[in-house]
Design an enzyme around this catalytic site. Structure first.
Site, PDB file in Angstrom:
ATOM      1  CG  ASP A   1      -1.761   1.257   1.327  1.00 24.52           C
ATOM      2  OD1 ASP A   1      -1.850   1.990   0.330  1.00 24.52           O
ATOM      3  OD2 ASP A   1      -2.344   1.499   2.408  1.00 24.52           O
TER       4      ASP A   1
ATOM      5  CE  LYS B   1       0.222   3.707   3.340  1.00 27.54           C
ATOM      6  NZ  LYS B   1      -0.723   4.251   4.346  1.00 27.54           N
TER       7      LYS B   1
ATOM      8  CG  ASP C   1      -2.536  -2.342   4.033  1.00 25.16           C
ATOM      9  OD1 ASP C   1      -3.120  -2.478   5.121  1.00 25.16           O
ATOM     10  OD2 ASP C   1      -2.854  -1.486   3.185  1.00 25.16           O
TER      11      ASP C   1
ATOM     12  NE  ARG D   1     -11.673   4.021   4.612  1.00 20.33           N
ATOM     13  CZ  ARG D   1     -11.489   4.922   5.570  1.00 20.33           C
ATOM     14  NH1 ARG D   1     -12.434   5.787   5.847  1.00 20.33           N
ATOM     15  NH2 ARG D   1     -10.360   4.958   6.246  1.00 20.33           N
TER      16      ARG D   1
HETATM   17  N1  BES Z   1      -3.251   0.380   5.452  1.00 22.29           N
HETATM   18  C1  BES Z   1      -3.465   1.712   5.888  1.00 22.29           C
HETATM   19  C2  BES Z   1      -3.642   1.814   7.396  1.00 22.29           C
HETATM   20  C3  BES Z   1      -2.404   1.582   8.204  1.00 22.29           C
HETATM   21  C4  BES Z   1      -1.673   2.662   8.640  1.00 22.29           C
HETATM   22  C5  BES Z   1      -2.010   0.310   8.561  1.00 22.29           C
HETATM   23  C6  BES Z   1      -0.535   2.444   9.397  1.00 22.29           C
HETATM   24  C7  BES Z   1      -0.871   0.104   9.307  1.00 22.29           C
HETATM   25  C8  BES Z   1      -0.130   1.169   9.734  1.00 22.29           C
HETATM   26  C9  BES Z   1      -4.699   2.289   5.223  1.00 22.29           C
HETATM   27  O1  BES Z   1      -4.891   1.887   3.907  1.00 22.29           O
HETATM   28  C10 BES Z   1      -4.550   3.751   5.222  1.00 22.29           C
HETATM   29  O2  BES Z   1      -3.681   4.242   4.568  1.00 22.29           O
HETATM   30  N2  BES Z   1      -5.412   4.446   5.964  1.00 22.29           N
HETATM   31  C11 BES Z   1      -5.371   5.864   6.066  1.00 22.29           C
HETATM   32  C12 BES Z   1      -6.788   6.367   5.988  1.00 22.29           C
HETATM   33  C13 BES Z   1      -6.907   7.857   5.902  1.00 22.29           C
HETATM   34  C14 BES Z   1      -6.394   8.341   4.568  1.00 22.29           C
HETATM   35  C15 BES Z   1      -8.352   8.232   6.074  1.00 22.29           C
HETATM   36  C16 BES Z   1      -4.747   6.235   7.390  1.00 22.29           C
HETATM   37  O3  BES Z   1      -5.068   5.623   8.408  1.00 22.29           O
HETATM   38  O4  BES Z   1      -3.908   7.133   7.411  1.00 22.29           O
HETATM   39 ZN    ZN Z   2      -4.037   0.117   3.345  1.00 23.59          ZN
HETATM   40 MN    MN Z   3      -3.859   3.066   2.509  1.00 22.76          MN
END
Ligand code: BES
Ligand code: ZN
Ligand code: MN
Length: 489
Positions: free
Chosen positions: A259, A266, A277, A339
């Protein structure tokens, strides 16, 4: 290897000892001075014909299942360090205090205590991806051969030992998958590895290819997965342990093998661990294997969306509106990809596979990690009876979840001006809005949501049965939930 024995034999023995055990004094002054039986302290008594490792268990107060698993893992590590290949272990002191529950924990601790991910890397100039056949026997071969004897190690315990060995293997499979680098585990590799792992069971697998996903209109999964040269797929696993019943538990696990965040890229330091992920999908695969191998009397269908989330000319952009899981969704942030693929998978499970209950599990939000850290997961549910069943299972495995509440105020946060929903809420309530987004696709069926973004992975292992990296979070919770559901769902 772990087996039950009638009595002690062999050159090496290990013994669990509580503080103030009169035996300590009886062993003589020298031992009494060096070893009090304190928790996680050991003392090795070498001898000509027999050598004994004493493992301190503390005073026995607040000795719960994780501590028993910890003591066994600590013993396993110590024996490995001593270079002992075969050892007779008196488990009586633990089973006498905690009953048969402790036997499972002892086996889990012994097997997981010395687990290490076998680092692999690609050969230059060759296809660097690993043939999934390698995962037939996950984890490294058990180096020490244990013979368990004493109270609680009778023939009647055979089944418990078999079950625990199975669960330990499943956990090692989950950890291996989550630890494997993204370049060695593309979505289709992961898909084949799971199928390979399930080969000896009565689980039926079906793979929905990228082409089919586009044809079927699963545009969350095909859109995100289409961002990579390595195509996405949807893996469906069916197990029928209760053929006459209508109930069919749907286990939906997020399987993003890498991801990057997509165009909402990121930051470099948030990229550590992006290969993990897919821990939700791995946990589901492990639990399905456990359920089938143990012949649990439940019907279940796992629906696992597997893909990468990358930047490509076709990637989603913020502001895009897609049709996903039967609803229009405005993509506000391309990093909230989990999601979207889960929405497609839940809808597919309900429409095509006739699941009657929805349990989704995902490394979904950084917010759950900020709130609860590495040891407690987040959960949500809209059905008390269903959630109680899940909670009862937790008591058997030691995993912890905090159940988040939700209300109309949170629903408002994911309403979109241009679509039915948007994929991000406001600056607050990140765990809740992510969960509520998924609930929209469960169509009123009983629903449980597990967010394991904090617990799937650890930097510094807390316990001797943990190792650096993947923890296997979720797999035991799901297995014990299925056990609670036996005959009911
Ligand atoms: N896979 C990530 C969530 C995640 C973050 C898992 C850190 C493990 C460690 C998910 O896809 C994600 O990026 N979520 C975002 C959502 C936001 C953009 C609303 C997040 O949590 O920053
Ligand atoms: Zn993710
Ligand atoms: Mn993500």
């Amino acid at each position: 290897m772990i087996e039950l024995a009638e009595e002690k034999s062999g050159e090496f023995q290990a013994q669990f000892v509580f503080e103030k055990d009169p035996k300590i004094a009886a062993w003589g002054r020298e031992i009494e001075r060096a070893f009090s039986g304190a928790y996680r302290k050991s003392f090795y008594v070498p001898g000509d014909r027999k050598s004994v490792l004493l493992v301190g268990c503390g005073d026995g107060a607040a000795l719960e299942i994780l501590k028993v698993r910890e003591l066994a893992a600590f013993a396993a590590r110590t024996l490995k360090e001593l270079g002992i290949g075969r050892c007779c272990l008196d488990i009586g002191p633990l089973t006498e205090r905690l009953g048969e529950a402790s036997l499972i924990q002892i086996v889990l601790g012994l097997m997981l205590g010395t687990y290490e991910y076998q680092a692999r890397c690609g050969e230059p100039g060759q296809d660097s991806r690993i043939h999934p056949a390698e995962w037939k026997n996950p984890g490294q071969e058990q180096q020490v051969c244990y013979q368990l004897y004493g109270a609680g190690a009778g023939r009647e315990s055979r089944e418990l030992v078999d079950e625990a060995r199975e669960l330990a293997r499943d956990l090692m499979f989950v950890r291996d998958m989550v630890n494997t680098p993204g370049n060695l585990l593309r979505p289709m590799d992961f898909c084949r590895a799971i199928q390979q792992y399930l080969k000896d069971t009565r689980v039926e697998a079906e793979v929905i290819s990228y082409e089919q996903l586009k044809f079927l209109g699963l545009s969350g999964l095909s859109g995100i997965g289409g961002s990579s040269e390595f195509p996405p797929c949807l893996l469906v696993l069916r197990y029928r342990g209760r053929p006459g019943a209508q109930e069919n538990i749907g286990l939906i696990g997020k399987g993003v093998t890498c991801d990057t965040g997509g165009y909402c890229l990121k930051a470099a330091k948030s990229m550590a661990g992006i290969k993990g992920d897919m821990a939700g999908a791995a946990a589901v695969a492990g639990a399905v294997h456990g359920a089938a191998a143990r012949g649990l009397k439940v019907n279940l269908t796992a629906v696992l969306p597997l893909c990468e989330n990358r930047i490509s000319p076709s990637s989603h952009l913020p502001g895009d509106v897609i049709f996903c899981g039967g609803k229009t969704v405005e993509i506000v942030n391309t990093d909230a990809e989990g999601r979207l693929i889960l929405a497609d998978a839940i809808s597919y499970g309900i429409e095509k596979e006739k699941i009657t209950h929805v349990l989704d599990i995902a490394t979904l939000t950084g917010a759950v990690w900020q709130a609860l850290g590495y040891t407690i997961g987040g959960s949500m549910s809209d059905d008390e009876a269903f959630y109680r069943m899940f909670e009862r299972g937790l008591a058997s495995c030691g995993e912890r979840y905090l159940r988040f509440p939700f209300g109309e105020e949170h629903e408002k946060m994911i309403k979109s001006d241009v679509a039915d929903l948007k994929n991000v809420g406001e600056d607050c309530c990140g765990v809740i809005t992510a969960g509520l987004f998924l609930r929209h696709f469960a169509k009123g069926l009983p629903w449980i949501h597990l967010d394991i973004a904090g617990t799937a992975w650890n930097k510094t292992p807390l316990y001797a049965f943990d190792s650096k990296g993947a923890t296997g979070a979720g797999a035991l919770s799901l297995y014990y939930f299925l056990k609670e559901a036996e005959g009911l769902l």
